[in-house]
Design a protein around this motif. Structure first.
Motif, PDB file in Angstrom:
ATOM      1  N   ARG A  83       1.364   2.491  -1.569  1.00 39.82           N
ATOM      2  CA  ARG A  83       0.404   1.524  -1.955  1.00 39.82           C
ATOM      3  C   ARG A  83       0.416   0.011  -2.479  1.00 39.82           C
ATOM      4  N   ILE A  84      -0.831  -1.103  -1.726  1.00 40.20           N
ATOM      5  CA  ILE A  84      -0.287  -2.262  -1.821  1.00 40.20           C
ATOM      6  C   ILE A  84      -0.896  -3.040  -2.653  1.00 40.20           C
ATOM      7  N   TYR A  85      -0.841  -3.654  -3.219  1.00 43.26           N
ATOM      8  CA  TYR A  85      -1.460  -4.509  -5.158  1.00 43.26           C
ATOM      9  C   TYR A  85      -1.201  -5.717  -4.330  1.00 43.26           C
ATOM     10  N   VAL A  86      -2.560  -7.171  -4.326  1.00 45.69           N
ATOM     11  CA  VAL A  86      -2.457  -8.401  -4.555  1.00 45.69           C
ATOM     12  C   VAL A  86      -2.353  -8.674  -6.089  1.00 45.69           C
ATOM     13  N   ASP A  87      -1.874  -9.624  -6.657  1.00 46.21           N
ATOM     14  CA  ASP A  87      -2.088  -9.564  -7.736  1.00 46.21           C
ATOM     15  C   ASP A  87      -2.489  -8.700  -8.695  1.00 46.21           C
ATOM     16  N   ASP A  88      -1.739  -6.915  -8.956  1.00 55.28           N
ATOM     17  CA  ASP A  88      -1.598  -6.387 -10.025  1.00 55.28           C
ATOM     18  C   ASP A  88      -3.144  -5.515  -9.329  1.00 55.28           C
ATOM     19  N   ALA A  89      -3.760  -5.940  -8.108  1.00 60.62           N
ATOM     20  CA  ALA A  89      -5.344  -5.095  -8.022  1.00 60.62           C
ATOM     21  C   ALA A  89      -4.729  -4.490  -7.156  1.00 60.62           C
ATOM     22  N   LEU A  90      -5.635  -3.180  -6.637  1.00 60.86           N
ATOM     23  CA  LEU A  90      -5.195  -1.956  -5.198  1.00 60.86           C
ATOM     24  C   LEU A  90      -6.010  -2.898  -4.041  1.00 60.86           C
ATOM     25  N   GLU A  91      -4.988  -2.945  -3.382  1.00 54.29           N
ATOM     26  CA  GLU A  91      -5.601  -3.526  -2.262  1.00 54.29           C
ATOM     27  C   GLU A  91      -5.497  -2.148  -1.303  1.00 54.29           C
ATOM     28  N   THR A  92      -7.149  -2.273  -0.603  1.00 55.48           N
ATOM     29  CA  THR A  92      -7.902  -0.684  -0.092  1.00 55.48           C
ATOM     30  C   THR A  92      -8.047  -0.866   1.343  1.00 55.48           C
ATOM     31  N   ALA A  93      -8.156  -2.221   1.627  1.00 53.19           N
ATOM     32  CA  ALA A  93      -8.446  -2.143   2.991  1.00 53.19           C
ATOM     33  C   ALA A  93      -7.283  -2.717   4.322  1.00 53.19           C
ATOM     34  N   VAL A  94      -5.987  -1.754   3.726  1.00 51.35           N
ATOM     35  CA  VAL A  94      -5.196  -1.852   4.523  1.00 51.35           C
ATOM     36  C   VAL A  94      -4.251  -0.653   4.344  1.00 51.35           C
ATOM     37  N   ASP A  95      -4.058   0.018   4.768  1.00 52.89           N
ATOM     38  CA  ASP A  95      -3.071   0.904   4.837  1.00 52.89           C
ATOM     39  C   ASP A  95      -0.883   0.895   5.279  1.00 52.89           C
ATOM     40  N   VAL A  96      -0.429   0.699   4.211  1.00 51.98           N
ATOM     41  CA  VAL A  96       1.184   0.925   4.434  1.00 51.98           C
ATOM     42  C   VAL A  96       1.703   2.078   4.640  1.00 51.98           C
ATOM     43  N   SER A  97       3.221   2.133   5.635  1.00 52.44           N
ATOM     44  CA  SER A  97       3.961   3.229   5.300  1.00 52.44           C
ATOM     45  C   SER A  97       5.759   2.750   6.030  1.00 52.44           C
ATOM     46  N   ILE A  98       6.413   3.462   5.798  1.00 54.07           N
ATOM     47  CA  ILE A  98       7.403   2.580   5.148  1.00 54.07           C
ATOM     48  C   ILE A  98       8.351   4.045   5.805  1.00 54.07           C
ATOM     49  N   SER A  99       9.944   3.513   6.125  1.00 53.93           N
ATOM     50  CA  SER A  99      10.919   4.089   7.014  1.00 53.93           C
ATOM     51  C   SER A  99      11.648   4.059   6.971  1.00 53.93           C
ATOM     52  N   HIS A 100      13.537   4.510   7.194  1.00 49.36           N
ATOM     53  CA  HIS A 100      14.289   3.665   7.344  1.00 49.36           C
ATOM     54  C   HIS A 100      15.238   5.037   7.572  1.00 49.36           C
ATOM     55  N   ALA A 101      16.474   4.847   8.438  1.00 50.19           N
ATOM     56  CA  ALA A 101      17.174   5.192   9.220  1.00 50.19           C
ATOM     57  C   ALA A 101      18.342   4.001   9.627  1.00 50.19           C
ATOM     58  N   GLY A 102      19.916   4.871   9.004  1.00 44.80           N
ATOM     59  CA  GLY A 102      20.708   3.851   9.608  1.00 44.80           C
ATOM     60  C   GLY A 102      20.657   3.064   9.161  1.00 44.80           C
ATOM     61  N   ILE A 104      18.375   0.261  10.404  1.00 39.99           N
ATOM     62  CA  ILE A 104      16.840  -0.120   9.974  1.00 39.99           C
ATOM     63  C   ILE A 104      15.887   0.688   9.157  1.00 39.99           C
ATOM     64  N   ALA A 105      15.025  -0.818   8.751  1.00 40.77           N
ATOM     65  CA  ALA A 105      13.582  -0.157   7.616  1.00 40.77           C
ATOM     66  C   ALA A 105      12.490  -0.841   8.517  1.00 40.77           C
ATOM     67  N   MET A 106      12.265  -0.016   8.624  1.00 38.97           N
ATOM     68  CA  MET A 106      10.112  -0.564   9.205  1.00 38.97           C
ATOM     69  C   MET A 106       9.164  -0.401   8.119  1.00 38.97           C
ATOM     70  N   ALA A 107       8.532  -1.444   8.457  1.00 34.79           N
ATOM     71  CA  ALA A 107       6.829  -0.689   7.597  1.00 34.79           C
ATOM     72  C   ALA A 107       6.143  -1.147   9.137  1.00 34.79           C
ATOM     73  N   CYS A 108       4.856  -0.733   8.914  1.00 33.93           N
ATOM     74  CA  CYS A 108       3.545  -0.311   9.456  1.00 33.93           C
ATOM     75  C   CYS A 108       3.086  -0.814   8.314  1.00 33.93           C
ATOM     76  N   VAL A 109       2.362  -1.982   8.322  1.00 38.28           N
ATOM     77  CA  VAL A 109       0.571  -2.294   8.384  1.00 38.28           C
ATOM     78  C   VAL A 109      -0.673  -1.939   8.531  1.00 38.28           C
ATOM     79  N   SER A 110      -2.100  -1.835   8.051  1.00 41.20           N
ATOM     80  CA  SER A 110      -2.948  -1.455   9.161  1.00 41.20           C
ATOM     81  C   SER A 110      -4.271  -1.355   8.559  1.00 41.20           C
ATOM     82  N   ASN A 111      -4.730  -1.612   9.111  1.00 46.15           N
ATOM     83  CA  ASN A 111      -6.620  -2.011   9.120  1.00 46.15           C
ATOM     84  C   ASN A 111      -7.090  -0.136   8.913  1.00 46.15           C
ATOM     85  N   MET A 112      -6.599   0.489   9.524  1.00 47.45           N
ATOM     86  CA  MET A 112      -6.455   2.027   9.318  1.00 47.45           C
ATOM     87  C   MET A 112      -5.466   2.626   8.432  1.00 47.45           C
TER      88      MET A 112
END
Length: 171
Positions: A83-102, A104-112
Motif C-alpha cells: 500500500r502507498i502512504y503519503v506523509d504516513d497517511a494511506l493513499e487510497t486513490a492509487v494502487d500498486v503492484s511490485i514484481s521482480h525476477a532475474g 529486473i524489478a518492476m512496479a505499476c501504480v494506477s488509478n485502478m
C-alpha cells in the motif's frame, strides 16, 4: 474506466550498487523492514521493488521520495499486498503492484486495482505444473516441448500471479 498509471522497471544490480544513497530515500519504517530481511537476495529484490514503486508514485504525483512510503498489509485476506502512504497517511486513490525476477524489478501504480508479475522464462519440472495448473491448463501445454513449452508455462504462471495480486488474495 481508462487505465491511468505508471509502469517502471529497474536493474536490481544497479539499485543495489547505489543502495547507500537510495536507502536514505526510505522512511524509518521502510529502513527497519529492509534491515530484518533474512537474505541479501531478498533485500536486493525488496529495495529495487520499493524504489521502482516510489518512482512511479513520484511521476504520478510530483511528490518527493521522502513523503512516499510503501508498506505491506500485515493481516487479513490481503496480507502482503503493498500500500502507498503519503506523509504516513494511506493513499487510497492509487494502487500498486511490485514484481521482480532475474535482475529486473518492476512496479505499476494506477488509478485502478493492478497486479503485475515478472518471471524469467525457464524450464520447470512436472511437479511444478501439477502444483500450479489444473487439468485443463496442463492439457493445453502437453503438446508443447522445449522453449515453446517453457515460454507457455512461464506466461501462464505470470498470468496467475498477476491475477492473484490484482485480486489481493495471493495464490
Amino acid at each position: 474506466m481508462t487505465f491511468r498509471g505508471e509502469i517502471l522497471s529497474l536493474s536490481i544490480d544497479e539499485v543495489w550498487r547505489d543502495r547507500a544513497r537510495l536507502s536514505r530515500c526510505l522512511s524509518r519504517r521502510e529502513r527497519a523492514e529492509l534491515e530484518v530481511l533474512p537474505t541479501e537476495k531478498r533485500s536486493r529484490d525488496w529495495l529495487a521493488g520499493r524504489i521502482a514503486a516510489k518512482r512511479c508514485v513520484q511521476r504520478r504525483t510530483g511528490l518527493p521520495f521522502a513523503r512516499i512510503s510503501l508498506h505491506a498489509i500485515d493481516s487479513g485476506a490481503e496480507e502482503g499486498r503493498p500500500r502507498i502512504y503519503v506523509d504516513d497517511a494511506l493513499e487510497t486513490a492509487v494502487d500498486v503492484s511490485i514484481s521482480h525476477a532475474g535482475d529486473i524489478a518492476m512496479a505499476c501504480v494506477s488509478n485502478m486495482r493492478v497486479g503485475i508479475d515478472l518471471e524469467v522464462v525457464a524450464e520447470r519440472d512436472r511437479a511444478f505444473e501439477e502444483l500450479v495448473f489444473d487439468v485443463r491448463e496442463r492439457r493445453a501445454i502437453e503438446v508443447l516441448s522445449g522453449t515453446a513449452r517453457a515460454r507457455a508455462i512461464t506466461e501462464m504462471w505470470c498470468m496467475k500471479e498477476a491475477y492473484a495480486k490484482w485480486m489481493g488474495t495471493g495464490l
